[in-house]
Motif scaffolding. Structure first.
Motif, short mmCIF file in Angstrom:
data_model
loop_
_atom_site.label_atom_id
_atom_site.label_comp_id
_atom_site.label_asym_id
_atom_site.label_seq_id
_atom_site.Cartn_x
_atom_site.Cartn_y
_atom_site.Cartn_z
N VAL A 110 0.84 -1.20 0.00
CA VAL A 110 0.00 0.00 0.00
C VAL A 110 0.88 1.25 0.00
O VAL A 110 0.60 2.21 -0.72
CB VAL A 110 -0.97 0.00 1.21
CG1 VAL A 110 -1.56 1.38 1.44
CG2 VAL A 110 -2.08 -1.02 0.98
N HIS A 111 1.93 1.23 0.79
CA HIS A 111 2.84 2.39 0.83
C HIS A 111 3.38 2.69 -0.57
O HIS A 111 3.33 3.83 -1.03
CB HIS A 111 3.98 2.12 1.81
CG HIS A 111 4.86 3.30 2.01
ND1 HIS A 111 4.65 4.23 2.99
CD2 HIS A 111 5.96 3.72 1.32
CE1 HIS A 111 5.57 5.18 2.91
NE2 HIS A 111 6.37 4.88 1.90
N LYS A 112 3.88 1.66 -1.23
CA LYS A 112 4.43 1.84 -2.58
C LYS A 112 3.35 2.29 -3.57
O LYS A 112 3.60 3.14 -4.42
CB LYS A 112 5.09 0.55 -3.07
CG LYS A 112 6.37 0.22 -2.32
CD LYS A 112 6.96 -1.09 -2.78
CE LYS A 112 8.23 -1.41 -2.00
NZ LYS A 112 8.80 -2.72 -2.40
N LEU A 113 2.16 1.72 -3.43
CA LEU A 113 1.06 2.08 -4.32
C LEU A 113 0.71 3.56 -4.18
O LEU A 113 0.49 4.26 -5.16
CB LEU A 113 -0.16 1.23 -4.00
CG LEU A 113 -1.41 1.57 -4.79
CD1 LEU A 113 -1.60 0.57 -5.91
CD2 LEU A 113 -2.62 1.58 -3.89
N THR A 114 0.68 4.06 -2.95
CA THR A 114 0.27 5.45 -2.73
C THR A 114 1.28 6.44 -3.27
O THR A 114 0.93 7.59 -3.53
CB THR A 114 0.03 5.75 -1.23
OG1 THR A 114 1.24 5.56 -0.50
CG2 THR A 114 -1.08 4.88 -0.68
N SER A 174 -11.80 0.62 2.82
CA SER A 174 -12.64 1.72 2.38
C SER A 174 -11.82 2.78 1.65
O SER A 174 -12.25 3.33 0.62
CB SER A 174 -13.35 2.34 3.59
OG SER A 174 -14.03 3.50 3.23
N GLN A 175 -10.65 3.07 2.17
CA GLN A 175 -9.76 4.05 1.52
C GLN A 175 -9.32 3.54 0.14
O GLN A 175 -9.27 4.30 -0.82
CB GLN A 175 -8.53 4.32 2.40
CG GLN A 175 -8.83 4.98 3.71
CD GLN A 175 -9.36 6.38 3.55
OE1 GLN A 175 -9.04 7.09 2.61
NE2 GLN A 175 -10.21 6.80 4.47
N LEU A 176 -9.00 2.25 0.06
CA LEU A 176 -8.61 1.68 -1.23
C LEU A 176 -9.76 1.72 -2.23
O LEU A 176 -9.56 1.96 -3.43
CB LEU A 176 -8.12 0.24 -1.05
CG LEU A 176 -6.77 0.08 -0.37
CD1 LEU A 176 -6.51 -1.38 -0.02
CD2 LEU A 176 -5.64 0.64 -1.25
N GLU A 185 -7.66 -3.00 -7.19
CA GLU A 185 -8.61 -4.08 -6.92
C GLU A 185 -7.94 -5.31 -6.30
O GLU A 185 -8.52 -5.95 -5.41
CB GLU A 185 -9.36 -4.48 -8.20
CG GLU A 185 -10.29 -3.41 -8.73
CD GLU A 185 -11.35 -2.99 -7.71
OE1 GLU A 185 -11.92 -3.86 -7.04
OE2 GLU A 185 -11.60 -1.79 -7.59
N SER A 186 -6.74 -5.64 -6.74
CA SER A 186 -6.07 -6.81 -6.18
C SER A 186 -5.74 -6.60 -4.70
O SER A 186 -5.79 -7.56 -3.91
CB SER A 186 -4.80 -7.15 -6.96
OG SER A 186 -3.85 -6.10 -6.86
N MET A 187 -5.46 -5.37 -4.30
CA MET A 187 -5.20 -5.08 -2.89
C MET A 187 -6.49 -5.24 -2.08
O MET A 187 -6.46 -5.74 -0.96
CB MET A 187 -4.65 -3.66 -2.69
CG MET A 187 -3.21 -3.45 -3.07
SD MET A 187 -1.99 -4.53 -2.29
CE MET A 187 -2.40 -4.49 -0.59
N ILE A 188 -7.59 -4.82 -2.64
CA ILE A 188 -8.87 -4.96 -1.95
C ILE A 188 -9.18 -6.43 -1.71
O ILE A 188 -9.61 -6.82 -0.61
CB ILE A 188 -9.99 -4.25 -2.74
CG1 ILE A 188 -9.74 -2.72 -2.74
CG2 ILE A 188 -11.37 -4.58 -2.17
CD1 ILE A 188 -10.62 -1.94 -3.69
#
Length: 122
Positions: free
Chosen positions: A20-24, A79-81, A94-97
């Protein structure tokens, strides 16, 4: 279990927090401190609550309380994702969700296990 690192839920939560950190970091600059910051904090809170609960494992009710906090942080993160997915569909979150859905089920099952089977001296 000799360490919190023996918990599958902790290892997955840590791995996902890094993802998530890298994604953001791919979000627009103005979102790094808004949506990005919020989702980073909630994703890291999952692993931190698991660790804190594990640290209190001698007290069954405290352990359960922090597992519930971890689950609540997971719901916030998800929810944030979902918001990021709507605002920035090119990021493909979507894959993170899906990963967080699976982790949520594991945290839920582990919490039930602790409630039913955890033995403490206190």
């Amino acid at each position: 279990m000799k360490s919190h690192k023996d918990l599958d839920i902790y290892n997955l939560a840590f791995e996902y927090a890094v993802e998530v950190h890298k994604l953001t970091l791919k979000l627009p600059k103005y979102e790094l401190y808004e949506q990005g910051s919020q989702v980073r904090r909630s994703s890291k809170s999952i692993k931190d609550n698991i660790i804190e609960g594990y640290g209190r494992k001698a007290y069954k009710n405290d352990f359960i309380k922090f597992l519930i906090y971890a689950y609540a942080s997971l719901l916030e993160c998800k929810s944030q994702l979902e918001m990021i997915s709507q605002l920035y569909p090119d990021l493909e979150v979507e894959s993170m969700i899906v990963k967080y859905d699976e982790l949520g089920a594991k945290i839920y099952k582990f919490t039930n296990y602790v409630e039913s089977n955890w033995k403490t001296n206190r």
